[in-house]
Motif scaffolding. Structure first.
Motif, PDB file in Angstrom:
ATOM      1  N   LEU A 107      10.305   1.612 -14.373  1.00 13.76           N
ATOM      2  CA  LEU A 107      11.269   2.474 -14.307  1.00 13.76           C
ATOM      3  C   LEU A 107      11.987   2.634 -15.765  1.00 13.76           C
ATOM      4  CD1 LEU A 107      13.466   1.862 -10.985  1.00 13.76           C
ATOM      5  CD2 LEU A 107      12.532   4.085 -11.838  1.00 13.76           C
ATOM      6  N   LYS A 108      11.794   1.289 -16.612  1.00 20.70           N
ATOM      7  CA  LYS A 108      12.094   1.516 -18.010  1.00 20.70           C
ATOM      8  C   LYS A 108      11.353   2.447 -18.752  1.00 20.70           C
ATOM      9  CE  LYS A 108      13.780  -3.451 -18.169  1.00 20.70           C
ATOM     10  NZ  LYS A 108      13.513  -4.709 -18.844  1.00 20.70           N
ATOM     11  N   THR A 109       9.875   2.528 -18.227  1.00 19.71           N
ATOM     12  CA  THR A 109       9.291   3.522 -19.107  1.00 19.71           C
ATOM     13  C   THR A 109       9.249   4.756 -18.922  1.00 19.71           C
ATOM     14  OG1 THR A 109       7.454   3.600 -17.431  1.00 19.71           O
ATOM     15  CG2 THR A 109       7.339   1.710 -18.985  1.00 19.71           C
ATOM     16  N   THR A 110      10.185   5.006 -17.846  1.00 16.99           N
ATOM     17  CA  THR A 110      10.356   6.610 -17.420  1.00 16.99           C
ATOM     18  C   THR A 110      11.808   7.176 -18.166  1.00 16.99           C
ATOM     19  OG1 THR A 110      12.090   6.053 -15.612  1.00 16.99           O
ATOM     20  CG2 THR A 110       9.554   6.258 -15.160  1.00 16.99           C
ATOM     21  N   HIS A 163      17.822  11.238 -17.135  1.00 15.58           N
ATOM     22  CA  HIS A 163      19.082  11.626 -16.442  1.00 15.58           C
ATOM     23  C   HIS A 163      19.746  10.547 -15.432  1.00 15.58           C
ATOM     24  CE1 HIS A 163      16.595  12.496 -13.212  1.00 15.58           C
ATOM     25  NE2 HIS A 163      17.668  12.293 -12.327  1.00 15.58           N
ATOM     26  N   ALA A 164      18.873   9.421 -15.189  1.00 16.51           N
ATOM     27  CA  ALA A 164      19.011   8.815 -13.849  1.00 16.51           C
ATOM     28  C   ALA A 164      19.486   7.454 -14.414  1.00 16.51           C
ATOM     29  CB  ALA A 164      17.895   8.600 -12.930  1.00 16.51           C
ATOM     30  N   LYS A 165      20.401   6.565 -13.517  1.00 20.17           N
ATOM     31  CA  LYS A 165      20.572   5.031 -13.426  1.00 20.17           C
ATOM     32  C   LYS A 165      20.048   4.602 -12.321  1.00 20.17           C
ATOM     33  CE  LYS A 165      24.036   5.817 -16.577  1.00 20.17           C
ATOM     34  NZ  LYS A 165      23.725   7.021 -17.160  1.00 20.17           N
ATOM     35  N   ALA A 166      19.298   3.555 -12.652  1.00 20.36           N
ATOM     36  CA  ALA A 166      18.484   3.133 -11.715  1.00 20.36           C
ATOM     37  C   ALA A 166      18.595   1.788 -11.317  1.00 20.36           C
ATOM     38  CB  ALA A 166      17.027   3.342 -11.913  1.00 20.36           C
ATOM     39  N   TYR A 184       0.893  -1.282   0.046  1.00 15.48           N
ATOM     40  CA  TYR A 184       0.192  -0.100  -0.238  1.00 15.48           C
ATOM     41  C   TYR A 184       0.891   1.184  -0.055  1.00 15.48           C
ATOM     42  CZ  TYR A 184      -3.239   3.495   1.682  1.00 15.48           C
ATOM     43  OH  TYR A 184      -3.885   4.604   1.926  1.00 15.48           O
ATOM     44  N   GLU A 185       1.801   1.311   0.688  1.00 12.51           N
ATOM     45  CA  GLU A 185       2.606   2.440   1.123  1.00 12.51           C
ATOM     46  C   GLU A 185       3.492   2.663  -0.254  1.00 12.51           C
ATOM     47  OE1 GLU A 185       5.028  -0.607   3.715  1.00 12.51           O
ATOM     48  OE2 GLU A 185       2.979   0.008   2.872  1.00 12.51           O
ATOM     49  N   ALA A 186       3.651   1.892  -1.112  1.00 14.38           N
ATOM     50  CA  ALA A 186       4.471   2.182  -2.494  1.00 14.38           C
ATOM     51  C   ALA A 186       3.559   2.610  -3.656  1.00 14.38           C
ATOM     52  CB  ALA A 186       5.158   0.718  -2.668  1.00 14.38           C
ATOM     53  N   GLU A 187       2.183   2.324  -3.346  1.00 14.30           N
ATOM     54  CA  GLU A 187       1.382   2.714  -4.594  1.00 14.30           C
ATOM     55  C   GLU A 187       1.393   4.233  -5.142  1.00 14.30           C
ATOM     56  OE1 GLU A 187      -2.678   1.122  -3.156  1.00 14.30           O
ATOM     57  OE2 GLU A 187      -1.739  -0.938  -3.734  1.00 14.30           O
ATOM     58  N   ASP A 188       1.374   5.129  -4.286  1.00 15.90           N
ATOM     59  CA  ASP A 188       1.201   6.323  -4.713  1.00 15.90           C
ATOM     60  C   ASP A 188       2.701   6.840  -5.220  1.00 15.90           C
ATOM     61  OD1 ASP A 188      -1.276   6.856  -4.149  1.00 15.90           O
ATOM     62  OD2 ASP A 188      -0.886   7.721  -2.032  1.00 15.90           O
ATOM     63  N   PHE A 189       3.732   6.386  -4.778  1.00 22.48           N
ATOM     64  CA  PHE A 189       4.862   6.544  -5.405  1.00 22.48           C
ATOM     65  C   PHE A 189       5.163   6.112  -6.680  1.00 22.48           C
ATOM     66  CE2 PHE A 189       9.436   5.363  -6.086  1.00 22.48           C
ATOM     67  CZ  PHE A 189      10.210   6.626  -5.581  1.00 22.48           C
ATOM     68  N   TYR A 190       4.753   4.686  -6.861  1.00 26.59           N
ATOM     69  CA  TYR A 190       4.702   3.986  -8.215  1.00 26.59           C
ATOM     70  C   TYR A 190       3.841   4.741  -9.082  1.00 26.59           C
ATOM     71  CZ  TYR A 190       3.795   0.645 -11.722  1.00 26.59           C
ATOM     72  OH  TYR A 190       3.710   0.087 -13.069  1.00 26.59           O
ATOM     73  N   ASP A 191       2.846   5.361  -8.944  1.00 25.41           N
ATOM     74  CA  ASP A 191       1.848   6.166  -9.658  1.00 25.41           C
ATOM     75  C   ASP A 191       2.541   7.512 -10.117  1.00 25.41           C
ATOM     76  OD1 ASP A 191       0.206   4.159  -9.755  1.00 25.41           O
ATOM     77  OD2 ASP A 191      -1.076   5.220  -8.235  1.00 25.41           O
ATOM     78  N   GLN A 192       3.063   8.146  -9.179  1.00 25.23           N
ATOM     79  CA  GLN A 192       3.966   9.422  -9.522  1.00 25.23           C
ATOM     80  C   GLN A 192       4.995   9.300 -10.441  1.00 25.23           C
ATOM     81  OE1 GLN A 192       4.052  11.117  -5.814  1.00 25.23           O
ATOM     82  NE2 GLN A 192       1.847  11.257  -5.395  1.00 25.23           N
ATOM     83  N   LEU A 232       6.823  10.255 -14.756  1.00 22.72           N
ATOM     84  CA  LEU A 232       8.209  11.209 -15.042  1.00 22.72           C
ATOM     85  C   LEU A 232       8.828  10.657 -16.170  1.00 22.72           C
ATOM     86  CD1 LEU A 232       9.135  11.185 -11.133  1.00 22.72           C
ATOM     87  CD2 LEU A 232       7.977  13.071 -12.370  1.00 22.72           C
ATOM     88  N   GLU A 233       9.907  11.761 -16.323  1.00 23.83           N
ATOM     89  CA  GLU A 233      10.980  11.252 -17.455  1.00 23.83           C
ATOM     90  C   GLU A 233      12.095  11.360 -16.565  1.00 23.83           C
ATOM     91  OE1 GLU A 233      11.381  13.441 -20.950  1.00 23.83           O
ATOM     92  OE2 GLU A 233       9.095  13.322 -21.171  1.00 23.83           O
TER      93      GLU A 233
END
Length: 158
Positions: free
Chosen positions: A108-111, A81-84, A65-73, A77-78
């Motif tokens: 993360l691949k889609t970002t 610039h980041a390595k993940a 549950y505590e990861a769902e909003d983070f995931y959606d937001q 994003l684009e």
């Protein structure tokens, strides 16, 4: 270079993994912040060169549950610039072991982020020396991969 380790942990297992990753990155000279997912501002992700996301898996392969909003937001994003990288703990008694790791990895691949092809999935807590070493090796491998990725980009630009 600056790294963020953002994680969700109910029993402390994924938090323990995050702590080992943070220590390893800092030993390699990387300035590293570690925050729980529900305390992480997605707007701040642009400040980090490296983003490591950790999560346990809930139920039959769901994000907690505590990861769902983070995931959606984050999924909107684009992050070019980041390595993940993605890591998490799980329990083999459930049908989809560490499924949240795969969910975050694919998102993360889609970002547009460059996503480390390896993931770190651990049965419960990193309790043994072997488990701790596995976390350290993951962090080190991620940094090596990220460094090589950056050099390839620099060579194509010059």
């Amino acid at each position: 270079m600056k790294a963020l380790i953002a994680y969700a942990s109910m029993s402390g297992n994924t938090e323990d993994m995050a702590t080992i990753l943070k220590q390893t990155l800092e030993e390699k000279g990387i300035d590293t912040d570690m925050l729980e997912l529900d305390e992480t501002s997605v707007e701040s992700l642009s400040l980090y060169d490296y983003i490591l996301i950790g999560s346990y898996t809930w139920g039959d392969g769901d994000l907690p549950y505590e990861a769902e909003d983070f995931y959606d937001q984050v999924s909107s994003l684009e992050l070019n610039h980041a390595k993940a990288a993605v890591f998490g703990s799980g329990d083999y008694s459930y049908p989809k072991f560490c499924q949240a790791v795969h969910i975050f990895h694919d998102m993360l691949k889609t970002t547009g982020a460059s996503v480390f092809p390896e993931t770190l999935k651990m049965e419960l807590a990193p309790d043994t020396d072997e488990d701790v070493e596995c976390c350290k090796e993951f962090a080190t491998s991620f940094l090596t991969w990220a460094s090589l990725s950056e050099k390839r980009v620099e060579n194509h630009v010059s």
